[in-house]
Design an enzyme around this catalytic site. Sequence first.
Site, mmCIF file in Angstrom:
data_model
loop_
_atom_site.group_PDB
_atom_site.id
_atom_site.type_symbol
_atom_site.label_atom_id
_atom_site.label_comp_id
_atom_site.label_asym_id
_atom_site.label_seq_id
_atom_site.Cartn_x
_atom_site.Cartn_y
_atom_site.Cartn_z
ATOM 1 N N CYS A 21 49.144 -41.997 57.033
ATOM 2 C CA CYS A 21 47.343 -42.463 57.522
ATOM 3 C C CYS A 21 46.715 -42.674 56.639
ATOM 4 C CB CYS A 21 47.081 -40.656 57.652
ATOM 5 S SG CYS A 21 45.790 -40.640 58.517
ATOM 6 N N ASP A 291 58.362 -31.666 65.597
ATOM 7 C CA ASP A 291 57.393 -31.946 65.369
ATOM 8 C C ASP A 291 57.211 -31.128 64.186
ATOM 9 O OD1 ASP A 291 55.055 -33.878 64.400
ATOM 10 O OD2 ASP A 291 53.656 -32.410 65.333
ATOM 11 N N CYS A 341 52.615 -14.579 75.123
ATOM 12 C CA CYS A 341 53.218 -15.190 74.013
ATOM 13 C C CYS A 341 54.560 -15.164 73.382
ATOM 14 C CB CYS A 341 52.505 -13.911 72.904
ATOM 15 S SG CYS A 341 52.859 -13.876 70.919
#
Length: 439
Positions: A21, A291, A341
């Site tokens: 990044c 991820d 949830c």
Amino acid sequence: MDLRPSLPRIHVLAKPTGSVCNLGCTYCFYLKKKVFYPDSHFRMTDQLLERYISQLIESHQGDRVTVAWQGGEPTLMGLGFFQRAIELQEKYRRPGMVFENTIQTNGTLLDDKWCEFFFRNNFLVGISIDGPRALHDAHRVDRNGGPTFDKVIKGLRLLQKHKVEYNVLVTVNRANADHPKEVYSFLRDEIGTTWIQLIPGIERLIKGTVTPYQRGTSVSNRTVRPVQWGNFLIAFFDEWICNDVGKIFVQTFEAAVRNWLGAGSSGMCVFDPVCGKGLALEHNGDLYSCDHFVEPGYFLGSIINDHMVNLVNSEQQRKFGRQKLNTLPTLCRECEVRFACHGECPKNRFLTTPAGESGLNYLCSGYKAFFKHIDRPLKIMASLLRRGLPAAHVMRFFAPGHVRDSKEFPKVGRNEPCPCGSKLKFKKCHGRYVSATSG
């Protein structure tokens, strides 16, 4: 080899630059993944790009395919890489197939050419902003620790100038979590966004150090506290339910509405009973279960050596998906808000219950307070939607100073239950109000 997909759709976050990044956000969990690829140049090759696009298309039963790009910072690949991706989608497209291209970016490298490309190819662009300048710059900094707010806003304004569809991603951390109304007002009134994603910033520590693994039971001083998270969601929700239903869309709230409706899936993996349908593809073709679990123990294989369908359908991935349900502690199984949830994300389930069971979500107390708080308004909203009325009508129950009118609910019979959830007949509740303007 049987390459028939077993799932109608899968979602893969492709990371063409890996963890590289141009910024140095202090809470970024992905920057630390570089250690898993010590000799890499962190750039997806054209050959791998073609293999990925073709396999992604072959892995879908249906005709709607999401092509999602993340990082690191994916725009570091350059515009030509994504132009080639569009060409490959056309090359391998089946008749009637529709592509949904998405990209998550920090926005600092965007220019007119990027935005023209995004608009022309119907990209949905996610841009990361944590709130007004001081709150954003608390953690979203460049590699030298400098502020990034102005560069991000410049990129956002370019997206707006070119009419690119976009949403805003807010990482709720210890710095901005105590300022929900300030963040909400900034995003709505100054930024002008209509779609908001909220994610809790959580960094787990092993012996006081943040590592690239999802391990450890203590957290960093940047991590949002459970009570902060619950209070942030509640205040954010209260602003939304009084003023902006139907105008502003908050992913967490949209998912909650689906769960209150009993829709079967919330649309967010973290609030579904099982997971495993959202995978991560690294720059070199390595496929991981999720991820948030890009680490050796969750490596499924390489799409260079095996087809994505086989990896997605592998017993290892199926087990990963089932584990979310199978490891839910008794306290959660018996919880009154479990339906909303389902233990949230497995990466956050690192505490023990009072009874000593492992697997309690770090954010449990915050989520429980939030879901209890929204129960009544979401019951009203669900009732309205089931009657074919706009969800925005819910604001008429909560907007300050609003004078209720029975004409607002023309499809509710006088002897039917009132949509507000009071359990009274409509004629005994909101049906008895007449506004000053109705005569």
